[in-house]
Write a protein that holds these residues in place. Sequence first.
Motif, short mmCIF file in Angstrom:
data_model
loop_
_atom_site.label_atom_id
_atom_site.label_comp_id
_atom_site.label_asym_id
_atom_site.label_seq_id
_atom_site.Cartn_x
_atom_site.Cartn_y
_atom_site.Cartn_z
N VAL A 62 0.87 -1.18 0.00
CA VAL A 62 0.00 0.00 0.00
C VAL A 62 0.91 1.22 0.00
CG1 VAL A 62 -1.72 1.32 1.29
CG2 VAL A 62 -1.80 -1.18 1.32
N ARG A 63 0.62 2.17 -0.87
CA ARG A 63 1.33 3.45 -0.89
C ARG A 63 0.29 4.54 -0.77
NH1 ARG A 63 3.58 7.56 -0.05
NH2 ARG A 63 5.14 8.57 -1.34
N ASP A 64 0.32 5.27 0.35
CA ASP A 64 -0.61 6.36 0.60
C ASP A 64 0.13 7.67 0.36
OD1 ASP A 64 -2.33 8.31 1.59
OD2 ASP A 64 -2.96 7.08 3.30
N TYR A 65 -0.29 8.43 -0.64
CA TYR A 65 0.39 9.66 -1.05
C TYR A 65 -0.04 10.90 -0.26
CZ TYR A 65 2.28 7.07 -5.00
OH TYR A 65 2.96 6.17 -5.79
N ASN A 66 -0.97 10.76 0.66
CA ASN A 66 -1.40 11.89 1.48
C ASN A 66 -0.25 12.33 2.40
OD1 ASN A 66 -4.17 12.20 0.66
ND2 ASN A 66 -4.54 10.23 1.67
N GLU A 67 -0.03 13.63 2.49
CA GLU A 67 1.07 14.16 3.30
C GLU A 67 0.95 13.78 4.77
OE1 GLU A 67 2.01 18.28 2.78
OE2 GLU A 67 1.76 18.12 0.60
N ASP A 68 -0.27 13.67 5.27
CA ASP A 68 -0.48 13.35 6.68
C ASP A 68 -0.81 11.87 6.91
OD1 ASP A 68 -2.94 13.47 5.44
OD2 ASP A 68 -3.94 14.49 7.11
N ALA A 69 -0.41 11.02 5.98
CA ALA A 69 -0.71 9.59 6.10
C ALA A 69 -0.02 9.00 7.32
CB ALA A 69 -0.26 8.85 4.85
N ALA A 70 -0.75 8.22 8.09
CA ALA A 70 -0.18 7.55 9.26
C ALA A 70 0.86 6.53 8.83
CB ALA A 70 -1.29 6.89 10.07
N GLU A 71 0.58 5.83 7.74
CA GLU A 71 1.51 4.85 7.17
C GLU A 71 1.60 5.10 5.68
OE1 GLU A 71 1.70 0.71 8.95
OE2 GLU A 71 -0.40 1.24 9.28
N PRO A 72 2.59 5.86 5.23
CA PRO A 72 2.68 6.17 3.80
C PRO A 72 3.03 4.96 2.93
CG PRO A 72 4.54 7.10 4.97
CD PRO A 72 3.61 6.55 6.00
N PHE A 73 3.65 3.93 3.54
CA PHE A 73 4.05 2.76 2.76
C PHE A 73 4.05 1.53 3.64
CE2 PHE A 73 7.52 -0.01 1.14
CZ PHE A 73 6.93 -0.38 -0.03
N VAL A 74 3.43 0.47 3.14
CA VAL A 74 3.42 -0.83 3.81
C VAL A 74 3.66 -1.89 2.74
CG1 VAL A 74 2.05 -2.47 5.15
CG2 VAL A 74 1.71 -0.03 5.49
N VAL A 75 4.51 -2.85 3.06
CA VAL A 75 4.74 -3.98 2.16
C VAL A 75 4.81 -5.25 2.99
CG1 VAL A 75 7.26 -3.80 2.19
CG2 VAL A 75 6.16 -4.85 0.23
N GLY A 76 4.23 -6.32 2.45
CA GLY A 76 4.22 -7.59 3.16
C GLY A 76 2.82 -7.97 3.57
N GLU A 77 2.71 -8.48 4.81
CA GLU A 77 1.40 -8.91 5.30
C GLU A 77 0.57 -7.69 5.67
OE1 GLU A 77 -0.57 -12.09 8.43
OE2 GLU A 77 1.60 -12.08 8.09
N LEU A 78 -0.59 -7.59 5.05
CA LEU A 78 -1.46 -6.44 5.26
C LEU A 78 -2.52 -6.69 6.33
CD1 LEU A 78 -1.95 -5.41 1.53
CD2 LEU A 78 -0.24 -4.56 3.16
N LYS A 79 -2.84 -7.96 6.57
CA LYS A 79 -3.82 -8.32 7.60
C LYS A 79 -3.24 -9.38 8.50
CE LYS A 79 -8.32 -7.57 5.55
NZ LYS A 79 -9.53 -8.20 5.09
#
Length: 79
Positions: A62-79
């Motif tokens: 997941v890549r969240d491009y919002n400047e105030d994103a709590a987690e701008p990037f996650v890779v691997g297990e998402l759940k």
Amino acid sequence: MTKRDLLSLQKNLKEKNIILVFNMMKFTRNKLTYIDFSIDFGDGFSGTSKSEITKSKEIGFVRDYNEDAAEPFVVGELK
């Protein structure tokens, strides 16, 4: 996901200058059972993951491009 699904995803991301590399994929009855991949968004966010695929695990990125994103990037297990 099938191999076709993954290759389509890879192609779509490449059109956006996002590089998705599959180091290894294993399939059983045309369904993904193992994946080893790397992803590079070209903006300083990149990562790798490898995992068995099960019904109770969600693997990806997941890549969240919002400047105030709590987690701008996650890779691997998402759940």
